[in-house]
Write a protein that holds these residues in place. Structure first.
Motif: not given
Length: 154
Positions: A4-25
């Motif tokens: 059920d877990v799939q992988l997809r290439q990250a893109s520039i459109q993922d920037a906001e989401q990636l930053l939110a995950w990264r900045n999680d405490e």
């Protein structure tokens, strides 16, 4: 669940989401670099990452939802891909980090390794579940690998 877990290439459109995950405490506390990352700094990092042929950056998807990010950087000295992962905060506690890292690790046929803070017991279990073996500890960092090539103690 692994199917059920799939992988997809990250893109520039993922920037906001990636930053939110990264900045999680909790994510920051588990990272080697614990500082909050600014938007401009993150944007530059992501643009460079997407162009870097020695980096794999993917998004894990479960039931049509993005659940985390995975990165592998090729370390020429170790002749291995060094793994790093972040699970979205709202998906913690479901075993999904284990599954996404296992899928990612299985997609890489070369040697792989990972560094985990000794206090990050969840990531220790994730690394072991993904088939990585503990090799040594240096200060408060545990080193794992899936190949003897990664066991050099620099």
């Amino acid at each position: 669940m692994i199917n059920d877990v799939q992988l997809r290439q990250a893109s520039i459109q993922d920037a906001e989401q990636l930053l939110a995950w990264r900045n999680d405490e909790l994510t920051r506390l588990s990272s080697h670099t614990q500082d909050l990352i600014e938007v401009a700094q993150h944007q530059v990092w992501l643009e460079r990452s997407l162009k870097n042929t020695n980096r794999k950056l993917v998004i894990a998807v479960y039931q049509d939802e993005d659940i985390g990010s995975l990165r592998a950087d090729y370390d020429r000295k170790k002749q291995a891909w060094e793994l790093s992962w972040t699970l979205a905060p709202n998906y913690r506690g479901r075993g999904l980090a284990k599954e996404m890292v296992l899928v990612f690790a299985n997609s890489i046929k070369d040697a792989i390794c990972a560094e985990v803070k000794e206090t990050n017991l969840a990531s220790v279990r994730v690394a072991e579940y993904a088939g990585l073996t503990f090799t040594h500890q240096q200060h408060q960092v545990l080193f794992f690998s899936r190949s003897e090539l990664c066991t050099s103690q620099d």
